[in-house]
Write a protein that holds these residues in place. Sequence first.
Motif, mmCIF file in Angstrom:
data_model
loop_
_atom_site.group_PDB
_atom_site.id
_atom_site.type_symbol
_atom_site.label_atom_id
_atom_site.label_comp_id
_atom_site.label_asym_id
_atom_site.label_seq_id
_atom_site.Cartn_x
_atom_site.Cartn_y
_atom_site.Cartn_z
ATOM 1 N N THR A 74 0.861 -1.180 0.000
ATOM 2 C CA THR A 74 0.000 0.000 0.000
ATOM 3 C C THR A 74 0.894 1.225 0.000
ATOM 4 O O THR A 74 2.002 1.200 0.558
ATOM 5 C CB THR A 74 -0.939 0.041 1.221
ATOM 6 N N VAL A 75 0.420 2.291 -0.629
ATOM 7 C CA VAL A 75 1.231 3.501 -0.745
ATOM 8 C C VAL A 75 0.329 4.724 -0.601
ATOM 9 O O VAL A 75 -0.817 4.712 -1.044
ATOM 10 C CB VAL A 75 1.991 3.520 -2.092
ATOM 11 N N THR A 76 0.857 5.750 0.074
ATOM 12 C CA THR A 76 0.163 7.035 0.092
ATOM 13 C C THR A 76 0.510 7.744 -1.205
ATOM 14 O O THR A 76 1.624 7.606 -1.702
ATOM 15 C CB THR A 76 0.609 7.899 1.290
ATOM 16 N N ASN A 77 -0.414 8.465 -1.759
ATOM 17 C CA ASN A 77 -0.203 9.059 -3.084
ATOM 18 C C ASN A 77 0.129 10.548 -2.973
ATOM 19 O O ASN A 77 -0.752 11.379 -2.851
ATOM 20 C CB ASN A 77 -1.433 8.859 -3.959
ATOM 21 N N SER A 78 1.414 10.843 -3.057
ATOM 22 C CA SER A 78 1.876 12.218 -3.145
ATOM 23 C C SER A 78 2.495 12.391 -4.525
ATOM 24 O O SER A 78 1.971 13.097 -5.358
ATOM 25 C CB SER A 78 2.894 12.507 -2.039
ATOM 26 N N TRP A 79 3.582 11.704 -4.765
ATOM 27 C CA TRP A 79 4.192 11.746 -6.094
ATOM 28 C C TRP A 79 4.025 10.425 -6.830
ATOM 29 O O TRP A 79 4.167 10.378 -8.056
ATOM 30 C CB TRP A 79 5.667 12.121 -5.996
ATOM 31 N N ILE A 80 3.692 9.358 -6.111
ATOM 32 C CA ILE A 80 3.440 8.067 -6.751
ATOM 33 C C ILE A 80 1.993 8.033 -7.210
ATOM 34 O O ILE A 80 1.078 8.201 -6.417
ATOM 35 C CB ILE A 80 3.736 6.903 -5.780
ATOM 36 N N GLU A 81 1.811 7.828 -8.491
ATOM 37 C CA GLU A 81 0.465 7.781 -9.078
ATOM 38 C C GLU A 81 -0.235 6.467 -8.732
ATOM 39 O O GLU A 81 -1.367 6.443 -8.285
ATOM 40 C CB GLU A 81 0.577 7.958 -10.588
ATOM 41 N N ARG A 82 0.478 5.328 -8.980
ATOM 42 C CA ARG A 82 -0.114 4.009 -8.703
ATOM 43 C C ARG A 82 0.959 2.931 -8.773
ATOM 44 O O ARG A 82 2.061 3.166 -9.249
ATOM 45 C CB ARG A 82 -1.251 3.704 -9.661
ATOM 46 N N LEU A 83 0.573 1.743 -8.302
ATOM 47 C CA LEU A 83 1.426 0.560 -8.364
ATOM 48 C C LEU A 83 0.900 -0.367 -9.450
ATOM 49 O O LEU A 83 -0.305 -0.390 -9.724
ATOM 50 C CB LEU A 83 1.422 -0.185 -7.026
ATOM 51 N N SER A 84 1.772 -1.164 -10.035
ATOM 52 C CA SER A 84 1.326 -2.114 -11.058
ATOM 53 C C SER A 84 0.469 -3.209 -10.451
ATOM 54 O O SER A 84 -0.471 -3.688 -11.070
ATOM 55 C CB SER A 84 2.524 -2.733 -11.779
ATOM 56 N N ASN A 85 0.791 -3.624 -9.239
ATOM 57 C CA ASN A 85 0.000 -4.624 -8.535
ATOM 58 C C ASN A 85 0.155 -4.392 -7.038
ATOM 59 O O ASN A 85 1.208 -3.967 -6.574
ATOM 60 C CB ASN A 85 0.416 -6.046 -8.923
ATOM 61 N N ASN A 86 -0.894 -4.670 -6.304
ATOM 62 C CA ASN A 86 -0.876 -4.466 -4.858
ATOM 63 C C ASN A 86 -0.580 -5.741 -4.092
ATOM 64 O O ASN A 86 -0.437 -5.702 -2.880
ATOM 65 C CB ASN A 86 -2.211 -3.881 -4.377
ATOM 66 N N SER A 87 -0.521 -6.862 -4.789
ATOM 67 C CA SER A 87 -0.216 -8.115 -4.099
ATOM 68 C C SER A 87 0.714 -8.972 -4.958
ATOM 69 O O SER A 87 0.624 -8.981 -6.184
ATOM 70 C CB SER A 87 -1.500 -8.881 -3.768
ATOM 71 N N ILE A 88 1.587 -9.672 -4.258
ATOM 72 C CA ILE A 88 2.549 -10.567 -4.888
ATOM 73 C C ILE A 88 2.450 -11.893 -4.142
ATOM 74 O O ILE A 88 2.545 -11.910 -2.911
ATOM 75 C CB ILE A 88 3.980 -10.007 -4.779
ATOM 76 N N PRO A 89 2.230 -13.001 -4.835
ATOM 77 C CA PRO A 89 2.089 -14.286 -4.138
ATOM 78 C C PRO A 89 3.333 -14.688 -3.340
ATOM 79 O O PRO A 89 3.231 -15.170 -2.231
ATOM 80 C CB PRO A 89 1.808 -15.290 -5.240
ATOM 81 N N GLU A 90 4.527 -14.465 -3.937
ATOM 82 C CA GLU A 90 5.753 -14.888 -3.258
ATOM 83 C C GLU A 90 6.938 -14.098 -3.792
ATOM 84 O O GLU A 90 7.038 -13.835 -4.982
ATOM 85 C CB GLU A 90 5.996 -16.381 -3.492
ATOM 86 N N ILE A 91 7.830 -13.719 -2.875
ATOM 87 C CA ILE A 91 9.113 -13.122 -3.263
ATOM 88 C C ILE A 91 10.184 -14.125 -2.870
ATOM 89 O O ILE A 91 10.460 -14.328 -1.694
ATOM 90 C CB ILE A 91 9.350 -11.768 -2.564
ATOM 91 N N ASN A 92 10.765 -14.778 -3.881
ATOM 92 C CA ASN A 92 11.803 -15.764 -3.617
ATOM 93 C C ASN A 92 13.034 -15.565 -4.497
ATOM 94 O O ASN A 92 13.911 -16.412 -4.548
ATOM 95 C CB ASN A 92 11.261 -17.187 -3.768
#
Length: 160
Positions: free
Chosen positions: A131-149
Amino acid sequence: MKKCFGILLLCLFAFNACEKDDFCTTTPVTPNLVIRFYDKDDITAVKSVPRLSVIAQSKTDSLISTRTLDSIAIPLNGLASETVYLLKMNDAEGNLADNKVDTLTITYTPEEDYISRSCGFRYVFDDVTLTVTNSWIERLSNNSIPEINHQIQSHVQIFH
């Protein structure tokens, strides 16, 4: 004959007690979250962030300080289920009034991954939510990632 048999038996036990050297030949690394920055108007164009600073919440030292980058790799805390970073961009050098700060909150489930006796453990992160507060960031490509490995390619794209 008894002496030869005794020496042979002693040698057998001595060589049997030796243990094979166990060196870590791989480099298992707890993966970082890899973020790539893109232009909000042209989603295929990589766009560097001017004078980017990345600061962990409740810390005073920066991981990255006033550098113009198009991607970053930030560590996640394997001993917690949440990591919070402040992403600060400054359009004009030295002018504090131009600072734009967003808070990036990453929640996840850390899981220990056993590599080998010599290499030990590393952490893998499951069910990652951003999750991100929007000041200079417009949006994220995805808000969830199944796994970071891994940290071979970007896990999330930030459009600004």
